[in-house]
Every structure is written in C-alpha cells, then in structure tokens.
Design a protein around this motif. Structure first.
Motif, PDB file in Angstrom:
ATOM      1  N   SER A  35      50.277   9.901  49.401  1.00  0.00           N
ATOM      2  CA  SER A  35      50.322   8.629  48.682  1.00  0.00           C
ATOM      3  C   SER A  35      48.906   8.089  48.506  1.00  0.00           C
ATOM      4  N   ALA A  36      48.648   7.474  47.344  1.00  0.00           N
ATOM      5  CA  ALA A  36      47.321   6.889  47.100  1.00  0.00           C
ATOM      6  C   ALA A  36      47.099   5.657  47.981  1.00  0.00           C
ATOM      7  N   MET A  37      48.209   5.119  48.542  1.00  0.00           N
ATOM      8  CA  MET A  37      48.070   3.962  49.445  1.00  0.00           C
ATOM      9  C   MET A  37      47.580   4.418  50.809  1.00  0.00           C
ATOM     10  N   ASN A  38      47.906   5.672  51.110  1.00  0.00           N
ATOM     11  CA  ASN A  38      47.607   6.154  52.442  1.00  0.00           C
ATOM     12  C   ASN A  38      47.011   7.558  52.345  1.00  0.00           C
ATOM     13  N   PRO A  39      45.825   7.693  51.698  1.00  0.00           N
ATOM     14  CA  PRO A  39      45.285   9.032  51.479  1.00  0.00           C
ATOM     15  C   PRO A  39      44.842   9.670  52.798  1.00  0.00           C
ATOM     16  N   PRO A  40      44.816  11.005  52.875  1.00  0.00           N
ATOM     17  CA  PRO A  40      44.392  11.649  54.124  1.00  0.00           C
ATOM     18  C   PRO A  40      42.899  11.428  54.354  1.00  0.00           C
ATOM     19  N   PRO A  41      42.445  11.496  55.620  1.00  0.00           N
ATOM     20  CA  PRO A  41      41.005  11.354  55.883  1.00  0.00           C
ATOM     21  C   PRO A  41      40.264  12.585  55.364  1.00  0.00           C
ATOM     22  N   GLY A  42      38.970  12.430  55.117  1.00  0.00           N
ATOM     23  CA  GLY A  42      38.174  13.578  54.681  1.00  0.00           C
ATOM     24  C   GLY A  42      38.478  13.973  53.249  1.00  0.00           C
ATOM     25  N   CYS A  43      38.579  15.274  53.030  1.00  0.00           N
ATOM     26  CA  CYS A  43      38.835  15.782  51.679  1.00  0.00           C
ATOM     27  C   CYS A  43      40.258  15.429  51.265  1.00  0.00           C
ATOM     28  N   PRO A  44      40.452  14.871  50.064  1.00  0.00           N
ATOM     29  CA  PRO A  44      41.806  14.440  49.681  1.00  0.00           C
ATOM     30  C   PRO A  44      42.812  15.600  49.621  1.00  0.00           C
ATOM     31  N   PHE A  45      42.298  16.837  49.425  1.00  0.00           N
ATOM     32  CA  PHE A  45      43.199  17.982  49.240  1.00  0.00           C
ATOM     33  C   PHE A  45      43.475  18.726  50.551  1.00  0.00           C
ATOM     34  N   GLN A  46      42.821  18.299  51.671  1.00  0.00           N
ATOM     35  CA  GLN A  46      42.878  19.125  52.887  1.00  0.00           C
ATOM     36  C   GLN A  46      44.284  19.344  53.463  1.00  0.00           C
ATOM     37  N   THR A  47      45.232  18.415  53.159  1.00  0.00           N
ATOM     38  CA  THR A  47      46.578  18.583  53.752  1.00  0.00           C
ATOM     39  C   THR A  47      47.347  19.732  53.105  1.00  0.00           C
ATOM     40  N   ARG A  48      46.887  20.219  51.936  1.00  0.00           N
ATOM     41  CA  ARG A  48      47.639  21.282  51.239  1.00  0.00           C
ATOM     42  C   ARG A  48      46.772  22.509  50.955  1.00  0.00           C
ATOM     43  N   CYS A  49      45.562  22.555  51.530  1.00  0.00           N
ATOM     44  CA  CYS A  49      44.599  23.582  51.139  1.00  0.00           C
ATOM     45  C   CYS A  49      44.743  24.850  51.977  1.00  0.00           C
ATOM     46  N   ARG A  50      44.790  26.002  51.300  1.00  0.00           N
ATOM     47  CA  ARG A  50      44.946  27.255  52.053  1.00  0.00           C
ATOM     48  C   ARG A  50      43.608  27.800  52.552  1.00  0.00           C
ATOM     49  N   TRP A  51      42.506  27.175  52.134  1.00  0.00           N
ATOM     50  CA  TRP A  51      41.171  27.649  52.555  1.00  0.00           C
ATOM     51  C   TRP A  51      40.598  26.823  53.714  1.00  0.00           C
ATOM     52  N   LYS A  52      41.370  25.807  54.164  1.00  0.00           N
ATOM     53  CA  LYS A  52      40.810  24.843  55.133  1.00  0.00           C
ATOM     54  C   LYS A  52      40.284  25.531  56.400  1.00  0.00           C
ATOM     55  N   SER A  53      40.996  26.573  56.843  1.00  0.00           N
ATOM     56  CA  SER A  53      40.604  27.231  58.104  1.00  0.00           C
ATOM     57  C   SER A  53      39.254  27.956  57.977  1.00  0.00           C
ATOM     58  N   GLU A  54      38.776  28.137  56.737  1.00  0.00           N
ATOM     59  CA  GLU A  54      37.496  28.838  56.524  1.00  0.00           C
ATOM     60  C   GLU A  54      36.296  27.914  56.741  1.00  0.00           C
ATOM     61  N   VAL A  55      36.573  26.605  56.870  1.00  0.00           N
ATOM     62  CA  VAL A  55      35.462  25.648  57.040  1.00  0.00           C
ATOM     63  C   VAL A  55      35.376  25.287  58.520  1.00  0.00           C
ATOM     64  N   PRO A  56      34.223  25.534  59.155  1.00  0.00           N
ATOM     65  CA  PRO A  56      34.121  25.295  60.610  1.00  0.00           C
ATOM     66  C   PRO A  56      34.077  23.804  60.963  1.00  0.00           C
ATOM     67  N   GLY A  57      34.446  23.526  62.214  1.00  0.00           N
ATOM     68  CA  GLY A  57      34.242  22.188  62.795  1.00  0.00           C
ATOM     69  C   GLY A  57      35.139  21.091  62.250  1.00  0.00           C
ATOM     70  N   GLY A  58      36.268  21.458  61.625  1.00  0.00           N
ATOM     71  CA  GLY A  58      37.201  20.433  61.126  1.00  0.00           C
ATOM     72  C   GLY A  58      36.564  19.479  60.132  1.00  0.00           C
ATOM     73  N   LEU A  59      35.522  19.960  59.429  1.00  0.00           N
ATOM     74  CA  LEU A  59      34.770  19.113  58.506  1.00  0.00           C
ATOM     75  C   LEU A  59      35.667  18.540  57.402  1.00  0.00           C
ATOM     76  N   CYS A  60      36.648  19.377  56.932  1.00  0.00           N
ATOM     77  CA  CYS A  60      37.516  18.945  55.830  1.00  0.00           C
ATOM     78  C   CYS A  60      38.294  17.689  56.194  1.00  0.00           C
ATOM     79  N   GLU A  61      38.606  17.533  57.488  1.00  0.00           N
ATOM     80  CA  GLU A  61      39.423  16.385  57.899  1.00  0.00           C
ATOM     81  C   GLU A  61      38.579  15.157  58.176  1.00  0.00           C
ATOM     82  N   LYS A  62      37.258  15.341  58.217  1.00  0.00           N
ATOM     83  CA  LYS A  62      36.401  14.208  58.595  1.00  0.00           C
ATOM     84  C   LYS A  62      35.657  13.601  57.412  1.00  0.00           C
ATOM     85  N   GLU A  63      35.160  14.461  56.518  1.00  0.00           N
ATOM     86  CA  GLU A  63      34.273  13.934  55.470  1.00  0.00           C
ATOM     87  C   GLU A  63      34.752  14.321  54.077  1.00  0.00           C
TER      88      GLU A  63
END
Length: 697
Positions: A633-661
C-alpha cells in the motif's frame, strides 16, 4: 452422474445457432457454431467484441434471458442435451458440474458477506456438506489459489481485497465443487499484467490438478497461446477457423485470422519500418451482415460473385489434417506463406528540443487514518516520489507500471487537476507544477491535453460529435466565428479519419474505436503540444487498437506533438515508444530508450513485467518470473527499496541494504537509469527475458 465415468467430450456444441428477439426483428447472434472440449483439455475462443463469444458461454449455461433462444443445433454436456433438461437438473449442474468465471469479479461476490461464508455455500448447496467441512474445503481452495494468509482472507469482506485477490476468490469459488467444465469469460481483462500472469499460471496448474476441462474466452491471442491446447477463432457470430494452437498460429487458413495477427504488435513490429496493418472497414452489425462470407467486405482476397454469393459457407477441413477447419472458399488458392506486403514505411520524425521538464516532483496526499469516520491521525500517501525526466518535441515517452504506481497521479499534476507537493514542472521554461488548472492560461490548457482510457465516459451523451469538438475550440478561443470553428471541426474529423457526416451523430451511434477517435480529435483541437494518452487503447479491440495507435503516430509526425503514453501493455509500448519510464509505488525505477529497457540489464521489476506479457507467437521463448505477493500500500510502503518485498534478486545484495535504504538512481549506459542496489557484476549476468525465434530449436 459421477464425475469420472464419462470418457467422451465433456462439452459438444454442434451447429449451434442463437438469436435474440426484439419487437422489430430476430437478431442472429451465433450461427452454425461447433466446438468440442475433451476431458482435461483447454479450448480457447477468440474474437473481437460483438462476435458472439460470450453468447456461446451463456448458451452453455442456458442463461440467455427472456429474449435469447437457441434456434438450431445442440449443446451437449457429457453426452446429454442441455436444452432438454428441466430447470431443476440445470440448477444441479450449474455451479457443481459447470462453473463460470466472469470478467468483473465483484459481479460474482456478495459485498455484505464474508468470503469464507460465500465459498462454503457452494458445497453446502451442491454437495450437502456440513458447515465445518465446507469451511475446511474453503480454506484448502484459498490456499490452492495462492492467497496470502488464507484464514484472514476467509474472514474478510470483498471490498477489503485487491482486484487480483477478488479474481482469485472467484476462481476458488468456481473450483469449490471440482467442476468438470470451467468457462472463463475474459477473466483477466481488469487485472495488471503481473497479476494476470499469476492468475493464468494458477488456472493452468489448477486445471492439471483437478483435471478440469476449460473453455477460455478472450480477445488476447497471447493469453490463449499460454493457456490452451486448441483454439477456435470467431468473427461476426461464426467460427471461422478451428485447430490446435500451432496449426492456427503458424499455419493459419483464414484471412481474418491472418488479418488479426497483422494488427497486433508482436516482437519485431516497428512503428516506422514495419507498421501494423489495421483491418479495413468496420465489424458488421448483426442485422446488417453481408451476403455470403461475413468477412468478405474487409478481406484482402475477396472475389466478386464467389465470396458474396447469397448462400451459407460451411467449415471445410484443411487437406491432410482433419482437426483443422476453416470457413473460407478460397483457402486452397491463397499463398499463406507469401511475404507480407509492407504497409507504407513511415519516416521517423526528428526529436526536437525539450518541451517538458520535471525535476524531483513529489505528490503526497494527507488522508485520515480512519478513512470511514475521519478524525484521528492522518497518514501520508506518497503517490509520486522524486520524479525527474524530460520529454522532447515529436517524442513518445511511455510510462508503464501496475495500477497504484502513481502514473495517473503524475498525469493529474501535469494537467493541473492537482498541484505538486514539491519539485517543479516546466513547460517551455515556464513553471506550471504549482499552478492549478483554473489559474492556467488558455494557451497552457490547450498545450497539454489528455486522451482517456474509456471513450464512453468522456463524451457528453446528449451533444452531437461536432458540437463537442466545436465546444473545445470555443474554450481554446480558436476561430473568429461559428463558421470558422465548424470548418476547423470538420478538418479535425478528417485528421482522425472519421467521415464528416459523423459531425451530426450522437455518441451512442458510434463504436468504441470511433468514440476514441472523437476524443483524440478533441484533444488536438487546440493544437496540443503535449498529449497525455492514459491507456487509450486498452478498452478497444485488437484490430481497432492498431488503427488508433497508427492514427496517434501519424498526427504526431504531422504536428510534432510530444506524446506521453501511459500503459501497462508492454507490447504496444515496445512498438510505439522512443523512451520508456518504469514506475513502481511512486518511484521511477528505470528510465531509458525502448531498446535499453527491453534488453538486459534491467531493473528486477522491469524483468518481471516483461516476463508477464503474453506474446502471441509460438517462436518466442520467454522466461517465467511470477511476482509473489501484491503491490504494497502507498500508505504503508516497505522500508528501503520499494520493490524489495517482491524482488527475486534481493539475496544478491549483501548486508540487508535493500531493506534499509532507497537505492540511488544509477546511470548504466547512455541515458539509461536504474534505481537498484545490485552490483554491476550482477547486472552483467542478467539474461534476456524474451528471445525471438528460438522456441523452434
């Protein structure tokens, strides 16, 4: 009858004719139509709107209303004629043995009843199950249709679910009693491509799991290719070609099937070098069909005295293949392999100076957290988040993304229907982002015009076509007097290729494609510099789509218009646009030329979007990437990258960066920008999603 002891065709429609009776006349809707569906088989029914596809489905359901009647032929289900069954027998079969999924999910759901209760009703009524057992079955089926948190969904009301979730519930409802035949009537038209891809995948898996036979009605040839074993092409109430997918797609034997394929943007079509070929003329009305072949007046191979001889044309088997049939008198004389006579090759207009520039545009809405009763805390909806781009004269910039990504909000800010929260929009060096429409100059309003998605809602039903265009000319202060404006209006009708006599017609006398042309004429009334086309062809048939897109391109070449083309149909985008901007949850995640965006490396979201596009070409090989979950929801977007909750490449980025910034916008190659944390090495490893001419290997 137990569901397993019948091994003939599940559905057998033989020489079916259906008419509707009005006070004036009998209107034949379906004539001499035959098709059969074997156990476990999926058969596609393809054709443009008004060709009789849905009438066939309603005939199978024996639900033709007061005016509709079967006037010839028969519909047999498991060997029994449905027309001879009593109402009681039909009631037993409908819903338990034959289930239907409609185009609009909300039409099948009761808004005042929880989902679980609606699902449980089906086996309680049809199979006499008790409530506890039925609820357990409901939970099982909701899990099967891959809905998140099934027990919460069972406890929700329909309005609390997204369109894609509602459609899955309707599919679950249809599967509750494990029917032998499932009829799907355009089940994904109202859904986003990624949701459509997931629903289609789901229907295929469930068909295999439950052994259900399917009749899949659609005007989308790509979807039929992905879901069906055999296909039947309809035109003006008749089946014109029938065969397996490969036979009909690769060895077509009817001029209408050929014309249909020439009017859809398959990979390789190009608006300048290989333009689409629209089917000439219009679809005949049911009471104005021509003598002989219905397709005759629009056919490239028409022969006077043969094709219009006043007698019925039967379905002929194609020699050497008794499963492939065609309703054409000349199919053996036509050279089907002849190279396509190229439509006139167009010259590409030179892209000129920057007309429109957007810098760090933000649009936020304040909404009450408790929307129903107001009051309480307010929440911020971030509809657009730092959009930056520029558009040039004579350029087509496509804006793609799923519903809810902020494309229409951005269009509203551009038009002045909303004002920007932050950032600037400059039109010819003049800032307009903070100027609402009522404070804009007449020239500014005339400069930026819009063509809307639904041509039916944008015309005044009580005003003639000519008057509506003249009204726009008055507002834009064009022409010194009524006579000059009337003349200019006639020229605008010429521009959009409508006969001048349409000036005195009312909108109800026009087809969808004709209404959309009136909308385009009105948008260009003030010599618009920028035209925002919001899904302008999604409500139109394929052959009409080709004509309307071609028209937009032609006007653009003549008038050097900048076209902002908002769409979720990537096939049309690939064909039309010079540059593409991909949006997700208010952010621009990728921006580049069409070639850059359609070949790797891409943003992970673009990759998923491309994989979701159904392509009606057996020679195309496509990677299947089904997105998990729904758009946040646009009212409650995920932290970090907006697409990280559905991204199949997320595990390729070290340090959980996608969820933070939120990732920075990176420039890959010449003007190609991607908002992603992936390393350059990972981008270099990306493989193409769509490969042409490889499936034959």
């Amino acid at each position: 009858m137990p569901k397993t002891d019948y091994d003939g065709p599940i559905l057998e429609i033989d020489k079916l004719s259906i008419s509707f009776f009005t006070r004036l006349r009998e209107i034949p809707a379906v004539m001499d139509f035959s098709v059969s569906v074997k156990p476990g088989e999926a058969v596609g029914l393809v054709g443009e709107s008004g060709c009789g596809k849905s009438t066939v489905a309603l005939g199978v359901m024996q639900d033709l209303g007061k005016n509709g009647r079967v006037v010839g032929g028969s519909i047999k289900f498991k060997g029994r004629d449905l027309g001879e069954m009593s109402d009681e027998e039909l009631r037993d079969i409908r819903g338990s043995e034959i289930a239907m999924i409609y185009q609009e999910p909300m039409a099948s759901l009761n808004p005042a009843m929880k989902i679980g209760k609606q699902l449980a009703e089906v086996p309680m009524i049809h199979a006499g199950m008790d409530e506890k057992e039925a609820m357990a079955r409901a939970l099982q089926v909701v899990t099967d249709v891959k809905l998140p948190d099934p027990s919460r969904i069972l406890n929700a009301y329909p309005h609390q679910l997204s369109g894609g979730q509602q459609q899955r519930i309707v599919i679950a409802m249809a599967l509750m009693s494990e029917p032998s035949l499932l009829i799907l009537d355009e089940p994904t038209t109202a859904l986003d491509v990624t949701v459509e891809a997931a629903v289609v995948q789901l229907v295929k898996e469930l068909g295999t799991k439950y052994g259900t036979s399917m009749l899949f009605i659609s005007h989308n040839l790509g979807l039929i290719l992905e879901t069906c074993d055999r296909v039947c092409v309809m035109y003006s109430g008749e089946a014109v070609e029938r065969g397996t997918i490969e036979e009909v797609f690769d060895e077509m034997q009817h001029p209408y099937t050929q014309a249909l394929f020439r009017s859809i943007p398959l990979p390789g079509a190009d608006k300048n070098a290989r333009p689409l070929i629209a089917i000439p003329g219009n679809f005949p009305l049911p009471h104005e069909r021509p003598p002989g072949c219905n397709f005759g007046p629009r056919c490239d191979y028409f022969e006077e005295g043969l094709c219009n001889e006043n007698k019925a044309i039967p379905m002929y088997p194609v020699p050497g293949n008794d499963r492939h049939h065609t309703r054409c008198l000349k199919f053996q004389e036509i050279d089907w392999q002849a190279p396509l006579e190229l439509a006139e090759v167009k010259t590409k207009g030179d892209v000129g100076k920057v007309v429109l520039k957007m810098e760090n545009l933000k649009k936020y809405y304040q909404v009450a957290a408790n929307a129903m009763f107001g009051g309480g805390d307010t929440k911020v909806v971030k509809a657009n988040e730092t959009l930056s781009f520029e558009a040039r004269e004579s350029e087509t910039l496509a804006i793609v993304g799923e519903s809810g990504c902020g494309k229409s909000t951005f269009a509203k800010v551009l038009m002045g229907l909303e004002t920007a929260t932050e950032g600037t929009i400059t039109l010819d060096n003049q800032e307009i982002g903070s100027v609402p429409i009522e404070e804009r100059t007449t020239q500014n309003v005339a400069d930026i015009q819009m063509v809307f998605q639904n041509p039916f809602d944008t015309l005044n039903p009580s005003m003639t076509v000519g008057r509506q265009i003249v009204r726009a000319l008055e507002i834009f202060k064009i022409g010194k007097n009524e006579k000059e404006r009337w003349q200019r209006m006639l020229e605008l009708l010429d521009l959009v290729k409508l006969p001048r006599e349409f000036a005195v017609r009312m909108p109800r006398q026009l087809s969808g494609g004709q209404k959309q042309r009136v909308g385009i004429a009105r948008a260009f009334a003030g010599d618009a510099r920028i035209v925002v086309a919001d899904e302008p062809v999604s409500a139109l048939d394929v052959s009409v789509q080709a004509a309307v897109t071609d028209l937009l391109m032609e006007i653009q070449r003549e008038q050097k218009t900048t076209l902002l083309f908002i769409s979720h149909d990537l096939s049309i985008v690939r064909y039309l646009s010079d540059r593409v901007m991909v949006m997700y949850l208010g952010h621009v995640v990728e921006l580049g030329s069409t070639d850059q965006v359609f070949s790797p490396p891409y943003h992970p979201y673009t990759e998923a979007l491309l994989s979701a596009v159904p392509i009606a070409d057996t020679k195309v090989k496509k990677k299947h990437i089904v997105l998990e979950g729904d758009i946040p929801s646009a009212m409650n977007p995920p932290p970090g990258c907006p697409f990280q909750t559905r991204c199949r490449w997320k595990s390729e980025v070290p340090g959980g960066l996608c969820e933070k910034e939120v990732p920075p916008m990176r420039t890959m190659a010449d003007g190609h920008q991607v908002k992603c944390h992936l390393s350059q090495e990972k981008f270099d490893e990306m493989e193409p999603v769509i490969e042409v001419n490889v499936a034959a290997e």
